[in-house]
Write an enzyme that holds these catalytic residues in place. Structure first.
Site, PDB file in Angstrom:
ATOM      1  N   GLU A  12       0.916  -1.092   0.154  1.00 49.25           N
ATOM      2  CA  GLU A  12      -0.293  -0.050  -0.048  1.00 49.25           C
ATOM      3  C   GLU A  12       1.040   0.864   0.013  1.00 49.25           C
ATOM      4  O   GLU A  12       0.652   2.140  -0.474  1.00 49.25           O
ATOM      5  CB  GLU A  12      -0.989   0.031   1.976  1.00 49.25           C
ATOM      6  CG  GLU A  12      -2.148  -0.849   1.539  1.00 49.25           C
ATOM      7  CD  GLU A  12      -2.459  -1.389   2.851  1.00 49.25           C
ATOM      8  OE1 GLU A  12      -3.774  -1.454   3.127  1.00 49.25           O
ATOM      9  OE2 GLU A  12      -2.017  -0.588   3.707  1.00 49.25           O
ATOM     10  N   ASP A 216     -11.111 -10.150   2.613  1.00 49.49           N
ATOM     11  CA  ASP A 216     -11.851 -11.484   2.740  1.00 49.49           C
ATOM     12  C   ASP A 216     -13.084 -12.153   4.044  1.00 49.49           C
ATOM     13  O   ASP A 216     -13.524 -10.693   4.724  1.00 49.49           O
ATOM     14  CB  ASP A 216     -10.731 -13.019   3.697  1.00 49.49           C
ATOM     15  CG  ASP A 216      -9.872 -12.020   4.301  1.00 49.49           C
ATOM     16  OD1 ASP A 216     -10.832 -12.289   5.852  1.00 49.49           O
ATOM     17  OD2 ASP A 216      -9.029 -11.236   4.869  1.00 49.49           O
TER      18      ASP A 216
END
Ligand code: ADE
Length: 249
Positions: A12, A216
């Protein structure tokens, strides 16, 4: 005024470092910090480390050593709330530590010494982050090439839970969520650092906001989903949202 951009994952951060102006690399407390300017704002960039203690140390260093006047945290999380799906984005309204348990001395989940279980994020900063996240998600179907997500990505705003475990079984996430819900804490997503940074920021009176992309569902498939998501999507999401956020500051 220095804004700290705290990233949970190296993926990121790399795009942000690459485009900083006057980047300076400094090492402190075994961590790398990048100072410089991004979109006209003075920034310091750091990786949180994994887990609550590592993240708390990084946040403390950002404030004490690098003069961070506000902290914005990006990362990924496991979705546990109804309708919180892979590819969705959650902007934290507040945080609870799902593994805090000093009962019977204190109520379950209460932070001893704080007289509360939930730590609120800064309202103004979170509103800007929410706006940035919505703008990015609105343009996400094309550029992000999200094969794992449903077509209609959503931005949620609500309670996040942090704890020192990767939740990777459906029965565990169901139990965790149901127990918290019974006590009035309706959790949208779980991760491993945000509540610790929220606590440090509360201690120092530093405004804090956090955004997590759902990688997830904290179930039996979580591990595989997480790995795929981090490689393919999380980095671009965070990069776009941080830039949109800084432009709106
Ligand atoms: N971060 C991303 N997915 C997670 C999960 N399932 N549990 C804890 N932290 C996470």
């Amino acid at each position: 005024m220095t804004t700290a951009i705290l990233s949970a994952l190296a993926e990121e951060q790399s795009g942000l470092v690459a485009t900083m102006l006057q980047p300076q690399r400094r090492v402190h407390a075994g961590r790398v910090f990048w100072t410089g300017s991004l979109h006209g704002k003075d920034v310091v960039l750091a990786l949180s480390g994994i887990g609550k203690v590592a993240a708390a140390t990084t946040a403390t260093a950002l404030i004490e050593r690098f003069g961070a006047a506000r902290i914005v945290f990006t990362g990924v999380a496991g979705g546990v709330g109804d309708g919180v799906r892979v590819g969705d984005v959650v902007v934290a309204q507040d945080y609870v530590q799902h593994d805090m348990d000093a009962s019977p001395l204190f109520a379950r989940w209460e932070l001893p010494g704080y007289a509360r279980a939930r730590l609120a994020c800064d309202v103004g900063l979170s509103a800007i982050l929410l706006e940035a996240a919505r703008a990015c998600v609105a343009s996400a179907q094309g550029p992000f090439d999200l094969k794992t997500a449903s077509p209609a990505l959503q931005v949620h705003h609500g309670l996040m839970a942090s704890g020192d475990r990767f939740v990777s079984a459906a029965h565990e996430s169901d139990r965790l969520r149901a127990a918290l819900r019974e006590a009035g804490h309706d959790v949208l997503a779980v991760e491993m650092e945000g509540a610790a940074v929220a606590q440090v920021c509360l201690d120092y009176g530093v405004p804090f906001a956090a955004v997590r992309t759902i990688s997830d569902r904290a179930d039996d498939a979580a591990h595989g989903d997480f790995a795929l998501f981090v490689q393919t999507v999380a980095s671009r999401y965070a990069d776009h949202m941080v830039r949109a956020f800084l432009q709106r500051l």
